[in-house]
Every structure is written in C-alpha cells, then in structure tokens.
Design an enzyme around this catalytic site. Structure first.
Site, PDB file in Angstrom:
ATOM      1  N   THR A 166       0.816  -1.210   0.000  1.00  0.00           N
ATOM      2  CA  THR A 166       0.000   0.000   0.000  1.00  0.00           C
ATOM      3  C   THR A 166       0.853   1.265   0.000  1.00  0.00           C
ATOM      4  O   THR A 166       2.003   1.244   0.454  1.00  0.00           O
ATOM      5  CB  THR A 166      -0.900  -0.002   1.262  1.00  0.00           C
ATOM      6  OG1 THR A 166      -1.529   1.259   1.408  1.00  0.00           O
ATOM      7  CG2 THR A 166      -0.099  -0.269   2.534  1.00  0.00           C
ATOM      8  N   ASP A 167       0.254   2.373  -0.452  1.00  0.00           N
ATOM      9  CA  ASP A 167       0.958   3.660  -0.381  1.00  0.00           C
ATOM     10  C   ASP A 167       1.033   4.187   1.055  1.00  0.00           C
ATOM     11  O   ASP A 167       1.802   5.104   1.347  1.00  0.00           O
ATOM     12  CB  ASP A 167       0.281   4.697  -1.295  1.00  0.00           C
ATOM     13  CG  ASP A 167      -1.179   4.987  -0.953  1.00  0.00           C
ATOM     14  OD1 ASP A 167      -1.727   4.358  -0.029  1.00  0.00           O
ATOM     15  OD2 ASP A 167      -1.782   5.857  -1.631  1.00  0.00           O
ATOM     16  N   GLU A 168       0.226   3.596   1.961  1.00  0.00           N
ATOM     17  CA  GLU A 168       0.187   4.128   3.329  1.00  0.00           C
ATOM     18  C   GLU A 168       1.503   3.939   4.073  1.00  0.00           C
ATOM     19  O   GLU A 168       1.733   4.581   5.095  1.00  0.00           O
ATOM     20  CB  GLU A 168      -0.958   3.489   4.124  1.00  0.00           C
ATOM     21  CG  GLU A 168      -2.304   3.756   3.492  1.00  0.00           C
ATOM     22  CD  GLU A 168      -3.480   3.657   4.451  1.00  0.00           C
ATOM     23  OE1 GLU A 168      -3.266   3.576   5.665  1.00  0.00           O
ATOM     24  OE2 GLU A 168      -4.611   3.688   3.950  1.00  0.00           O
ATOM     25  N   TYR A 228      -2.137  -0.379  11.028  1.00  0.00           N
ATOM     26  CA  TYR A 228      -2.240  -1.053   9.723  1.00  0.00           C
ATOM     27  C   TYR A 228      -1.008  -0.773   8.868  1.00  0.00           C
ATOM     28  O   TYR A 228      -0.346  -1.694   8.385  1.00  0.00           O
ATOM     29  CB  TYR A 228      -3.519  -0.603   8.991  1.00  0.00           C
ATOM     30  CG  TYR A 228      -3.491  -0.942   7.504  1.00  0.00           C
ATOM     31  CD1 TYR A 228      -3.561  -2.259   7.061  1.00  0.00           C
ATOM     32  CD2 TYR A 228      -3.363   0.070   6.542  1.00  0.00           C
ATOM     33  CE1 TYR A 228      -3.510  -2.575   5.706  1.00  0.00           C
ATOM     34  CE2 TYR A 228      -3.315  -0.237   5.184  1.00  0.00           C
ATOM     35  CZ  TYR A 228      -3.387  -1.557   4.775  1.00  0.00           C
ATOM     36  OH  TYR A 228      -3.331  -1.859   3.433  1.00  0.00           O
ATOM     37  N   LYS A 274       1.987  -3.268   7.470  1.00  0.00           N
ATOM     38  CA  LYS A 274       2.283  -3.472   6.037  1.00  0.00           C
ATOM     39  C   LYS A 274       3.742  -3.082   5.755  1.00  0.00           C
ATOM     40  O   LYS A 274       4.426  -3.743   4.981  1.00  0.00           O
ATOM     41  CB  LYS A 274       1.328  -2.652   5.163  1.00  0.00           C
ATOM     42  CG  LYS A 274      -0.115  -3.127   5.138  1.00  0.00           C
ATOM     43  CD  LYS A 274      -0.304  -4.513   4.542  1.00  0.00           C
ATOM     44  CE  LYS A 274      -0.077  -4.573   3.052  1.00  0.00           C
ATOM     45  NZ  LYS A 274      -0.447  -5.900   2.480  1.00  0.00           N
TER      46      LYS A 274
HETATM   47  P1  NAD Z   1      -9.771  -7.265   2.122  1.00  0.00           P
HETATM   48  O1  NAD Z   1      -9.772  -6.984   3.581  1.00  0.00           O
HETATM   49  O2  NAD Z   1     -10.977  -6.992   1.324  1.00  0.00           O
HETATM   50  O3  NAD Z   1      -9.403  -8.804   1.866  1.00  0.00           O
HETATM   51  C1  NAD Z   1      -8.395  -9.463   2.570  1.00  0.00           C
HETATM   52  C2  NAD Z   1      -8.550 -10.961   2.338  1.00  0.00           C
HETATM   53  O4  NAD Z   1      -7.488 -11.627   3.029  1.00  0.00           O
HETATM   54  C3  NAD Z   1      -9.857 -11.533   2.877  1.00  0.00           C
HETATM   55  O5  NAD Z   1     -10.423 -12.421   1.934  1.00  0.00           O
HETATM   56  C4  NAD Z   1      -9.444 -12.272   4.141  1.00  0.00           C
HETATM   57  O6  NAD Z   1     -10.292 -13.386   4.448  1.00  0.00           O
HETATM   58  C5  NAD Z   1      -8.048 -12.721   3.754  1.00  0.00           C
HETATM   59  N1  NAD Z   1      -7.197 -12.945   4.936  1.00  0.00           N
HETATM   60  C6  NAD Z   1      -7.063 -12.145   6.031  1.00  0.00           C
HETATM   61  N2  NAD Z   1      -6.198 -12.705   6.900  1.00  0.00           N
HETATM   62  C7  NAD Z   1      -5.766 -13.868   6.341  1.00  0.00           C
HETATM   63  C8  NAD Z   1      -4.855 -14.873   6.735  1.00  0.00           C
HETATM   64  N3  NAD Z   1      -4.221 -14.813   7.914  1.00  0.00           N
HETATM   65  N4  NAD Z   1      -4.644 -15.909   5.914  1.00  0.00           N
HETATM   66  C9  NAD Z   1      -5.292 -16.015   4.721  1.00  0.00           C
HETATM   67  N5  NAD Z   1      -6.186 -15.093   4.301  1.00  0.00           N
HETATM   68  C10 NAD Z   1      -6.403 -14.030   5.094  1.00  0.00           C
HETATM   69  O7  NAD Z   1      -8.505  -6.493   1.561  1.00  0.00           O
HETATM   70  P2  NAD Z   1      -8.284  -5.821   0.129  1.00  0.00           P
HETATM   71  O8  NAD Z   1      -8.789  -4.444   0.169  1.00  0.00           O
HETATM   72  O9  NAD Z   1      -8.730  -6.761  -0.913  1.00  0.00           O
HETATM   73  O10 NAD Z   1      -6.688  -5.735   0.129  1.00  0.00           O
HETATM   74  C11 NAD Z   1      -5.896  -6.800  -0.398  1.00  0.00           C
HETATM   75  C12 NAD Z   1      -4.435  -6.428  -0.271  1.00  0.00           C
HETATM   76  O11 NAD Z   1      -4.179  -5.230  -0.974  1.00  0.00           O
HETATM   77  C13 NAD Z   1      -3.986  -6.166   1.177  1.00  0.00           C
HETATM   78  O12 NAD Z   1      -2.699  -6.686   1.333  1.00  0.00           O
HETATM   79  C14 NAD Z   1      -3.978  -4.657   1.293  1.00  0.00           C
HETATM   80  O13 NAD Z   1      -3.026  -4.227   2.239  1.00  0.00           O
HETATM   81  C15 NAD Z   1      -3.577  -4.267  -0.113  1.00  0.00           C
HETATM   82  N6  NAD Z   1      -4.051  -2.956  -0.579  1.00  0.00           N
HETATM   83  C16 NAD Z   1      -5.363  -2.615  -0.480  1.00  0.00           C
HETATM   84  C17 NAD Z   1      -5.790  -1.383  -0.992  1.00  0.00           C
HETATM   85  C18 NAD Z   1      -7.249  -0.970  -0.930  1.00  0.00           C
HETATM   86  O14 NAD Z   1      -7.559   0.184  -1.253  1.00  0.00           O
HETATM   87  N7  NAD Z   1      -8.177  -1.823  -0.568  1.00  0.00           N
HETATM   88  C19 NAD Z   1      -4.871  -0.514  -1.584  1.00  0.00           C
HETATM   89  C20 NAD Z   1      -3.519  -0.890  -1.649  1.00  0.00           C
HETATM   90  C21 NAD Z   1      -3.129  -2.132  -1.161  1.00  0.00           C
HETATM   91  O1  DAU Z   2      -4.152   3.979   0.489  1.00  0.00           O
HETATM   92  C1  DAU Z   2      -4.376   2.602   0.347  1.00  0.00           C
HETATM   93  C2  DAU Z   2      -5.229   2.122   1.492  1.00  0.00           C
HETATM   94  O2  DAU Z   2      -6.544   2.586   1.228  1.00  0.00           O
HETATM   95  C3  DAU Z   2      -5.214   0.611   1.673  1.00  0.00           C
HETATM   96  O3  DAU Z   2      -3.918   0.201   2.004  1.00  0.00           O
HETATM   97  C4  DAU Z   2      -6.189   0.191   2.775  1.00  0.00           C
HETATM   98  O4  DAU Z   2      -6.249  -1.224   2.858  1.00  0.00           O
HETATM   99  C5  DAU Z   2      -7.566   0.723   2.410  1.00  0.00           C
HETATM  100  O5  DAU Z   2      -8.477   0.431   3.455  1.00  0.00           O
HETATM  101  C6  DAU Z   2      -7.511   2.232   2.187  1.00  0.00           C
HETATM  102  O6  DAU Z   2      -7.248   2.927   3.436  1.00  0.00           O
HETATM  103  P1  DAU Z   2      -8.015   4.285   3.809  1.00  0.00           P
HETATM  104  O7  DAU Z   2      -7.966   4.461   5.270  1.00  0.00           O
HETATM  105  O8  DAU Z   2      -7.536   5.418   2.967  1.00  0.00           O
HETATM  106  O9  DAU Z   2      -9.510   3.880   3.301  1.00  0.00           O
HETATM  107  P2  DAU Z   2     -10.947   4.132   3.930  1.00  0.00           P
HETATM  108  O10 DAU Z   2     -11.943   3.750   2.877  1.00  0.00           O
HETATM  109  O11 DAU Z   2     -11.088   3.517   5.264  1.00  0.00           O
HETATM  110  O12 DAU Z   2     -10.984   5.699   4.122  1.00  0.00           O
HETATM  111  C7  DAU Z   2     -10.785   6.581   3.021  1.00  0.00           C
HETATM  112  C8  DAU Z   2     -10.810   7.994   3.556  1.00  0.00           C
HETATM  113  O13 DAU Z   2     -12.151   8.292   3.987  1.00  0.00           O
HETATM  114  C9  DAU Z   2      -9.933   8.200   4.770  1.00  0.00           C
HETATM  115  O14 DAU Z   2      -9.371   9.516   4.718  1.00  0.00           O
HETATM  116  C10 DAU Z   2     -10.888   8.084   5.952  1.00  0.00           C
HETATM  117  C11 DAU Z   2     -12.190   8.634   5.381  1.00  0.00           C
HETATM  118  N1  DAU Z   2     -13.426   8.026   5.938  1.00  0.00           N
HETATM  119  C12 DAU Z   2     -13.534   6.674   5.982  1.00  0.00           C
HETATM  120  C13 DAU Z   2     -14.666   6.073   6.492  1.00  0.00           C
HETATM  121  C14 DAU Z   2     -14.781   4.565   6.564  1.00  0.00           C
HETATM  122  C15 DAU Z   2     -14.453   8.849   6.375  1.00  0.00           C
HETATM  123  O15 DAU Z   2     -14.363  10.098   6.306  1.00  0.00           O
HETATM  124  N2  DAU Z   2     -15.583   8.261   6.869  1.00  0.00           N
HETATM  125  C16 DAU Z   2     -15.726   6.904   6.987  1.00  0.00           C
HETATM  126  O16 DAU Z   2     -16.776   6.425   7.496  1.00  0.00           O
END
Ligand code: NAD
Ligand code: DAU
Length: 350
Positions: free
Chosen positions: A132-134, A158, A162
C-alpha cells in the site's frame, strides 16, 4: 499454476476472476475467510476446475508447505492481509499476526519450496507482495507525490504492519535471493469492496437513508484507482517486473473525501433518486480518525515508463461503474452487512 492468498477479499477476488477470465492457467486460492473474505465474491467460479479454493491461514506454515509441495506454483501473489485502518486502531493484534507473522511464514514456506525447484523453474519463480501507499506516511498539501524512493513513515497500526511486511519481503530477496516483487498501490474502489471502506459504506448508507459519516473536515486527500486497473498492473509487474524492485501503482486521481462523497450522492440522485431529497442531505461530520493521514498521492511514472502500464479508467468512468454495480448487487450488500458487520458499525460509529 499460481498461488493467490486472500483471493476471497475485495482485490484478491477481482484479481482471481480477471485472471481466470483472461487465461487458462489455474489458481490455488488460499484464504482464511475472515469477516472480509467471502465466497460469494467467487460464485461465478463454481464448477470451474481451474480454481482450487483452500480455506486456511497464511500463518499456518505446515499448511503452506503442503500446498506448495502439492501444487508447485510458478508464482505466489500475496493479497492476504488485515486491511482496514479503523479496525487496526481498535485492535492491532490481528494486523501484527497476519500482516507481519503471516507474511514471514509465507516467505519462509515459499523460500523452502523455491530452493528445492530445478534450476530452470527456480529462475522463473516469482513472489509478488501486494502492499500500500500508506507505508510512506502523510504528505503536506503541496509536497510531491510518493515515489518508490520515499522513506517509509507509517502512521497507523495497519500501515506499520504493512511496512514491516514490505521490509521482510525485501530482506528475503537480499539475504536469500528469493525472487520478489512488491507493489505499493493507492486507494482502490470497485465491485466486492466490503462496506466498511469509504466508497461502499457511503453507497450503502445512502440507499438506507443513514448518515454519511465524514471524519473531521473531510478534506483528507487520497488517490483513487479502479480495482480492475490495480489487477492489470499486478499482472504486468508479475510478467515483466525487475526482481527486488518495488512499483508504485496509482490512478492520478487525487481527491478530498468530501468531493468523493458528493460525487457518489450526485450519481445516486441520477440513478436512484430518493423522494425524500438529494442524498447529500445525509452528510454528517463525525469525530476524526486518530492519527488520520492528511494526504496520499502516488507518483506512478516508474511502472508506466518501465512496464508500460497506466490506468484505463478515469475516476468518472470507474465510480459510475461502481455505483451501478452496488445498485445491481443489493443482495451481495445485504449478505455481507448482517451480524458481525452490525457489531462493527456500532463500535465505530456509535
Ligand atoms: P480485504 O480486507 O478486502 O481482503 C483481505 C482478504 O485476506 C480476505 O479475503 C481475508 O479473508 C483474507 N485474509 C485475512 N487474513 C488472512 C490470513 N491470515 N490468511 C489467509 N487469508 C487471510 O482487503 P483488500 O482491500 O482486498 O486488500 C488486499 C491487499 O491489498 C492487502 O494486502 C492490502 O493491504 C492491499 N491494498 C489494499 C488497498 C485498498 O484500497 N483496498 C490498496 C492498496 C493495497
Ligand atoms: O491507500 C491505500 C489504502 O486505502 C489501503 O492500504 C487500505 O487497505 C484501504 O483500506 C484504504 O485505506 P483508507 O484508510 O484510505 O480507506 P478508507 O476507505 O477507510 O478511508 C478513506 C478515507 O475516507 C480516509 O481519509 C478516511 C475517510 N473516511 C472513511 C470512512 C470509513 C471517512 O471520512 N468516513 C468513513 O466512514
């Protein structure tokens, strides 16, 4: 075949569905099925013998060893993670276990399997870690976007977990020669995203006439990428990425949260008007997230320059597709928002 972890979650499921639609190579999909993992996401693959689903934990070294020996994948793609920042603030333990210890166990099991491969297979093997970019921390308003050279400054449990996993992956390459690739992507949105994250949460709440919670002043900036574009980027890195390198992936779509929420409200006004009035009336300012990062921005020029990848969707096209998908899949939303989901909403929003 390839081994995908976390392939029942949001991005992993999109990746597996796209992969199997686009090529013949089978997928072993290892997922623990936490609250975020959902086999409904993969229902289109029922009866498809190129998809082997295994319920299990990436922290289970014995299971990993067995799976790798049985299926002998040519690549491992690690999506499995605890992914929600707010949950990491309430309870960091699972994040340490899965994101750090789980990645470590996966690296160790993969290393043993890789080391035992014949020379030719060893050279072609890949371990791709999805991050992730975080990990880069937060940016001042006018600061340049994160490049791959930006220092790691994670601010939440988180992002710290990561970041730790990224460091382990890097070390397994430098120390043991494991052929790794790491991707650092910005915020994804699209089908099958669990409605704890901003975009699906806002769509779901709006349709139910519930408040649309904006943390703090709503001026926090994220870069948004359609999930299908993230999947094509990962495939491109898997095919052509340089071993040991990291690649930033982003959508060139920096936007403040309030603008995202207003865009969704306007689309819903158009596609599913509410007789009670515009959806934006539901916008409600709530307490800010502790340690909330103010701005993320991704400089995705390296992957474009070196691997020729850039996003196909603009935010306008991607968010319209996404809102339509949720409107067409209310049964999916209904399925994932029962039981444990309600407990989470109670805990987080009161
Ligand atoms: P998600 O939470 O929707 O899915 C995570 C999946 O991993 C789920 O199916 C869960 O059951 C599985 N999981 C959790 N713990 C596990 C374990 N111990 N063993 C096996 N499976 C397990 O997450 P996502 O949004 O699909 O993110 C996927 C990946 O991409 C993550 O590594 C996250 O850090 C990264 N990522 C997400 C975003 C985003 O915006 N969602 C952006 C950048 C990177
Ligand atoms: O940047 C990549 C990341 O993006 C991934 O690594 C994470 O897995 C993914 O969850 C996401 O993280 P964020 O914290 O940016 O996503 P989230 O959707 O939780 O929140 C997006 C923005 O919106 C953040 O600034 C918090 C704000 N927010 C979120 C929720 C859930 C609100 O203002 N209200 C809300 O109820």
């Amino acid at each position: 075949m390839i081994l995908v972890t976390g392939g029942a979650g949001f991005i992993g499921a999109n990746f597996v569905l796209d992969w199997l639609a686009g090529c013949d190579e089978p997928v072993v999909n290892l997922d623990k099925l936490t609250y975020a993992g959902n086999l409904h996401n993969l229902s289109a693959l029922q009866g498809n013998d190129r998809h082997v689903f295994v319920q299990g934990d990436i922290g289970d070294g014995d299971l990993l060893t067995r799976l790798l020996a049985q299926h002998r994948p040519r690549a491992v793609i690690n999506f499995a993670a605890e992914s929600h920042v707010d949950r990491s603030i309430h309870g960091p333990e699972d994040f340490v276990q899965t994101n750090m210890v789980g990645t470590y166990r996966l690296l160790e099991a993969t290393r043993a399997c890789w080391a035992a491969l014949p020379e030719a297979d060893r050279a072609g093997f890949r371990f791709l870690h999805v991050s992730t970019d975080e990990v880069y921390g937060t940016l001042a308003p006018a600061a340049p976007a994160f490049t791959e050279a930006h220092r790691y400054e994670p601010n939440s449990p988180y992002s710290a977990s990561k970041a730790a996993s990224d460091h382990l992956v890097r070390a397994w390459h430098h120390t043991y020669g494991l052929p790794v690739l790491t991707t650092n992507c910005s915020n994804n949105y699209g089908p099958y995203q669990f409605p704890e994250k901003l975009i699906p949460l806002v769509i779901n709440n709006a349709l139910q006439g519930k408040p649309l919670p904006i943390y703090g002043d709503g001026q926090q900036v994220r870069d948004w990428l359609y999930v299908g574009d993230h999947c094509t980027a990962i495939r491109r890195v898997l095919d052509a990425g340089q071993l040991g390198e990291t690649y930033n992936i982003g959508g060139w779509n920096e936007m403040p949260n309030l603008r995202i929420v207003n865009t969704i409200c306007a689309l819903l006004d158009e596609l599913r008007p509410d007789p009670a009035g515009p959806y934006a009336r539901l916008i409600t300012y709530v307490k800010d997230r502790p340690g909330h990062d103010r701005r993320y921005a991704i400089d995705a020029r390296k992957i474009e320059r070196e691997l020729g990848w850039k996003p196909a969707e603009t935010f306008e096209t991607g968010i319209r597709k996404t809102v339509r998908w949720y409107l067409d899949h209310l049964d999916w939303v209904h399925n994932v928002t029962s039981g444990a989901y309600r407990d989470w909403v109670g805990k987080q929003y009161g």
